[in-house]
Design a protein around this motif. Structure first.
Motif, PDB file in Angstrom:
ATOM      1  N   HIS A  97       0.797  -1.232   0.000  1.00  0.00           N
ATOM      2  CA  HIS A  97       0.000   0.000   0.000  1.00  0.00           C
ATOM      3  C   HIS A  97       0.830   1.282   0.000  1.00  0.00           C
ATOM      4  CE1 HIS A  97      -3.506  -2.481   0.692  1.00  0.00           C
ATOM      5  NE2 HIS A  97      -2.958  -3.000   1.774  1.00  0.00           N
ATOM      6  N   GLY A  98       2.133   1.151  -0.012  1.00  0.00           N
ATOM      7  CA  GLY A  98       2.971   2.337   0.053  1.00  0.00           C
ATOM      8  C   GLY A  98       3.245   2.720   1.502  1.00  0.00           C
ATOM      9  N   PRO A  99       4.052   3.757   1.723  1.00  0.00           N
ATOM     10  CA  PRO A  99       4.416   4.169   3.085  1.00  0.00           C
ATOM     11  C   PRO A  99       3.188   4.533   3.920  1.00  0.00           C
ATOM     12  CG  PRO A  99       5.796   5.249   1.452  1.00  0.00           C
ATOM     13  CD  PRO A  99       4.683   4.599   0.696  1.00  0.00           C
ATOM     14  N   ALA A 100       3.343   4.426   5.230  1.00  0.00           N
ATOM     15  CA  ALA A 100       2.255   4.788   6.140  1.00  0.00           C
ATOM     16  C   ALA A 100       1.912   6.265   5.968  1.00  0.00           C
ATOM     17  CB  ALA A 100       2.667   4.512   7.582  1.00  0.00           C
ATOM     18  N   PRO A 101       0.630   6.623   5.999  1.00  0.00           N
ATOM     19  CA  PRO A 101       0.222   8.025   5.848  1.00  0.00           C
ATOM     20  C   PRO A 101       0.827   8.943   6.906  1.00  0.00           C
ATOM     21  CG  PRO A 101      -1.649   6.565   5.553  1.00  0.00           C
ATOM     22  CD  PRO A 101      -0.521   5.716   6.066  1.00  0.00           C
ATOM     23  N   SER A 102       1.101   8.382   8.088  1.00  0.00           N
ATOM     24  CA  SER A 102       1.729   9.159   9.159  1.00  0.00           C
ATOM     25  C   SER A 102       2.441   8.199  10.101  1.00  0.00           C
ATOM     26  CB  SER A 102       0.678   9.966   9.934  1.00  0.00           C
ATOM     27  OG  SER A 102      -0.080   9.107  10.776  1.00  0.00           O
ATOM     28  N   GLU A 103       3.261   8.745  11.001  1.00  0.00           N
ATOM     29  CA  GLU A 103       3.975   7.899  11.957  1.00  0.00           C
ATOM     30  C   GLU A 103       3.016   7.226  12.934  1.00  0.00           C
ATOM     31  OE1 GLU A 103       6.929  10.174  13.926  1.00  0.00           O
ATOM     32  OE2 GLU A 103       8.197  10.432  12.137  1.00  0.00           O
ATOM     33  N   LYS A 104       1.848   7.815  13.119  1.00  0.00           N
ATOM     34  CA  LYS A 104       0.888   7.269  14.076  1.00  0.00           C
ATOM     35  C   LYS A 104       0.068   6.117  13.502  1.00  0.00           C
ATOM     36  CE  LYS A 104       0.311  11.502  16.790  1.00  0.00           C
ATOM     37  NZ  LYS A 104      -0.657  12.499  17.322  1.00  0.00           N
ATOM     38  N   HIS A 105       0.062   5.986  12.193  1.00  0.00           N
ATOM     39  CA  HIS A 105      -0.739   4.918  11.591  1.00  0.00           C
ATOM     40  C   HIS A 105      -0.182   3.540  11.950  1.00  0.00           C
ATOM     41  CE1 HIS A 105      -2.954   7.883   9.293  1.00  0.00           C
ATOM     42  NE2 HIS A 105      -3.712   6.912   8.798  1.00  0.00           N
ATOM     43  N   GLN A 106      -1.088   2.606  12.173  1.00  0.00           N
ATOM     44  CA  GLN A 106      -0.743   1.238  12.531  1.00  0.00           C
ATOM     45  C   GLN A 106      -1.207   0.287  11.432  1.00  0.00           C
ATOM     46  OE1 GLN A 106      -2.890   0.790  16.202  1.00  0.00           O
ATOM     47  NE2 GLN A 106      -1.406   1.978  17.394  1.00  0.00           N
ATOM     48  N   VAL A 107      -0.752  -0.959  11.528  1.00  0.00           N
ATOM     49  CA  VAL A 107      -1.192  -1.982  10.579  1.00  0.00           C
ATOM     50  C   VAL A 107      -2.391  -2.706  11.180  1.00  0.00           C
ATOM     51  CG1 VAL A 107      -0.580  -4.058   9.312  1.00  0.00           C
ATOM     52  CG2 VAL A 107       1.141  -2.292   9.712  1.00  0.00           C
ATOM     53  N   ALA A 108      -3.497  -2.706  10.469  1.00  0.00           N
ATOM     54  CA  ALA A 108      -4.709  -3.381  10.936  1.00  0.00           C
ATOM     55  C   ALA A 108      -4.945  -4.639  10.110  1.00  0.00           C
ATOM     56  CB  ALA A 108      -5.909  -2.449  10.829  1.00  0.00           C
ATOM     57  N   HIS A 109      -5.512  -5.658  10.764  1.00  0.00           N
ATOM     58  CA  HIS A 109      -5.830  -6.927  10.106  1.00  0.00           C
ATOM     59  C   HIS A 109      -7.330  -7.032   9.859  1.00  0.00           C
ATOM     60  CE1 HIS A 109      -1.842  -8.152  11.561  1.00  0.00           C
ATOM     61  NE2 HIS A 109      -1.905  -9.148  10.697  1.00  0.00           N
ATOM     62  N   SER A 110      -7.716  -7.294   8.636  1.00  0.00           N
ATOM     63  CA  SER A 110      -9.134  -7.523   8.357  1.00  0.00           C
ATOM     64  C   SER A 110      -9.571  -8.889   8.873  1.00  0.00           C
ATOM     65  CB  SER A 110      -9.402  -7.438   6.849  1.00  0.00           C
ATOM     66  OG  SER A 110      -8.670  -8.435   6.145  1.00  0.00           O
ATOM     67  N   CYS A 111      -8.599  -9.801   9.048  1.00  0.00           N
ATOM     68  CA  CYS A 111      -8.912 -11.157   9.513  1.00  0.00           C
ATOM     69  C   CYS A 111      -8.947 -11.257  11.033  1.00  0.00           C
ATOM     70  CB  CYS A 111      -7.884 -12.150   8.971  1.00  0.00           C
ATOM     71  SG  CYS A 111      -6.186 -11.811   9.514  1.00  0.00           S
ATOM     72  N   GLY A 112      -8.337 -10.276  11.712  1.00  0.00           N
ATOM     73  CA  GLY A 112      -8.288 -10.320  13.167  1.00  0.00           C
ATOM     74  C   GLY A 112      -7.369 -11.383  13.714  1.00  0.00           C
ATOM     75  N   LYS A 113      -6.411 -11.851  12.891  1.00  0.00           N
ATOM     76  CA  LYS A 113      -5.553 -12.955  13.324  1.00  0.00           C
ATOM     77  C   LYS A 113      -4.069 -12.604  13.287  1.00  0.00           C
ATOM     78  CE  LYS A 113      -8.871 -16.534  12.015  1.00  0.00           C
ATOM     79  NZ  LYS A 113      -9.115 -17.765  11.217  1.00  0.00           N
ATOM     80  N   GLY A 114      -3.767 -11.350  13.545  1.00  0.00           N
ATOM     81  CA  GLY A 114      -2.363 -10.963  13.597  1.00  0.00           C
ATOM     82  C   GLY A 114      -1.613 -11.704  14.683  1.00  0.00           C
ATOM     83  N   HIS A 115      -2.323 -12.053  15.772  1.00  0.00           N
ATOM     84  CA  HIS A 115      -1.692 -12.756  16.893  1.00  0.00           C
ATOM     85  C   HIS A 115      -1.338 -14.198  16.549  1.00  0.00           C
ATOM     86  CE1 HIS A 115      -5.969 -13.658  17.048  1.00  0.00           C
ATOM     87  NE2 HIS A 115      -5.693 -14.726  17.768  1.00  0.00           N
ATOM     88  N   THR A 116      -1.811 -14.691  15.402  1.00  0.00           N
ATOM     89  CA  THR A 116      -1.440 -16.042  14.968  1.00  0.00           C
ATOM     90  C   THR A 116      -0.276 -16.005  13.987  1.00  0.00           C
ATOM     91  OG1 THR A 116      -2.944 -16.100  13.055  1.00  0.00           O
ATOM     92  CG2 THR A 116      -3.852 -16.745  15.201  1.00  0.00           C
ATOM     93  N   GLY A 117       0.222 -14.794  13.686  1.00  0.00           N
ATOM     94  CA  GLY A 117       1.355 -14.661  12.775  1.00  0.00           C
ATOM     95  C   GLY A 117       0.971 -14.322  11.353  1.00  0.00           C
ATOM     96  N   CYS A 118      -0.282 -13.922  11.114  1.00  0.00           N
ATOM     97  CA  CYS A 118      -0.720 -13.614   9.754  1.00  0.00           C
ATOM     98  C   CYS A 118      -0.051 -12.347   9.228  1.00  0.00           C
ATOM     99  CB  CYS A 118      -2.236 -13.442   9.708  1.00  0.00           C
ATOM    100  SG  CYS A 118      -2.854 -12.984   8.061  1.00  0.00           S
ATOM    101  N   VAL A 119       0.505 -12.444   8.013  1.00  0.00           N
ATOM    102  CA  VAL A 119       1.095 -11.288   7.332  1.00  0.00           C
ATOM    103  C   VAL A 119       0.554 -11.203   5.902  1.00  0.00           C
ATOM    104  CG1 VAL A 119       3.216 -11.241   8.702  1.00  0.00           C
ATOM    105  CG2 VAL A 119       3.108 -12.672   6.658  1.00  0.00           C
ATOM    106  N   SER A 120      -0.621 -11.759   5.665  1.00  0.00           N
ATOM    107  CA  SER A 120      -1.191 -11.774   4.319  1.00  0.00           C
ATOM    108  C   SER A 120      -1.363 -10.358   3.784  1.00  0.00           C
ATOM    109  CB  SER A 120      -2.554 -12.472   4.330  1.00  0.00           C
ATOM    110  OG  SER A 120      -3.197 -12.313   3.075  1.00  0.00           O
TER     111      SER A 120
END
Length: 205
Positions: A97-120
């Protein structure tokens, strides 16, 4: 060497190790490795070649499946992907998606499974902290109250502080429950509130 024999002799059960026994048949060094890596012999396992994680991320940019893509390398204690202290999630999100819009922006998961190691790449997007927090509430992955693994005082402890422990010294109660004196005073000041959620922390990236 069996655990019982290790305890009897007072040394580590691993062959060739003569360090003092600490617990579970292991010395402090190997016990720490067991807890952190799942194996006391982690240092003998093959190391990841330099640059391999970044190459892997670049190769997966075109990942087309709707299924989660699980990070095959190191992870944080909370299960999220890790790369020498850097966030593979932010790297992947920037590649897609290109660089983060700002330093405060975070990476969000649509699957809700980031805690399982998802990097899709199909599951990641840039989001504000508020948007990311709303996602976690929606997915049920936000840790709050007594579900937090760093919450040291449970409902029974709070009830004790407000009841039987009312006449005890703050520092004695803090030592008993392994918390700060300020935390004890906080529960005393909020004695009129129900024993519910006093602490909350957002987990993840």
């Amino acid at each position: 060497m069996a655990i019982a024999e290790s305890r009897r002799r007072g040394i580590c059960s691993l062959e060739g190790c003569q360090r003092p026994h600490k617990g579970k048949g292991l010395c402090r060094l190997h016990l720490d490795r067991q807890r952190k890596h799942g194996s006391p012999l982690k240092h003998l396992q093959k190391r990841t070649p330099p640059g391999a994680p970044l190459r892997w991320l670049r190769e997966q940019v075109g990942y087309a499946s709707e299924e989660c893509l699980i990070w095959p390398f190191a992870r944080k204690d909370n299960g999220y992907a890790n790369r020498n202290g850097e966030s593979p999630l932010r790297i992947m999100c920037a590649l897609v998606h290109g660089p983060a819009p700002s330093e405060k922006h975070q990476v969000a998961h649509s699957c809700g499974k980031g805690h399982t190691g998802c990097v899709s790449p199909k599951h990641l997007r840039w989001a504000t902290p508020l948007e990311n927090a709303n996602d976690k509430r929606l997915h049920g992955t936000m840790l709050t109250g007594f579900k937090l693994h760093n919450t040291k005082i449970g409902p029974d402890g709070i009830a004790y502080i407000r009841g039987e422990g009312a006449g005890q010294k703050t520092r004695d109660l803090a030592k008993r429950f392994g918390c700060s004196p300020g935390r004890v005073n906080f529960y005393r000041r909020t004695a009129g509130r129900p024993v519910a959620i006093f602490r909350r922390r957002e987990a993840g990236e």
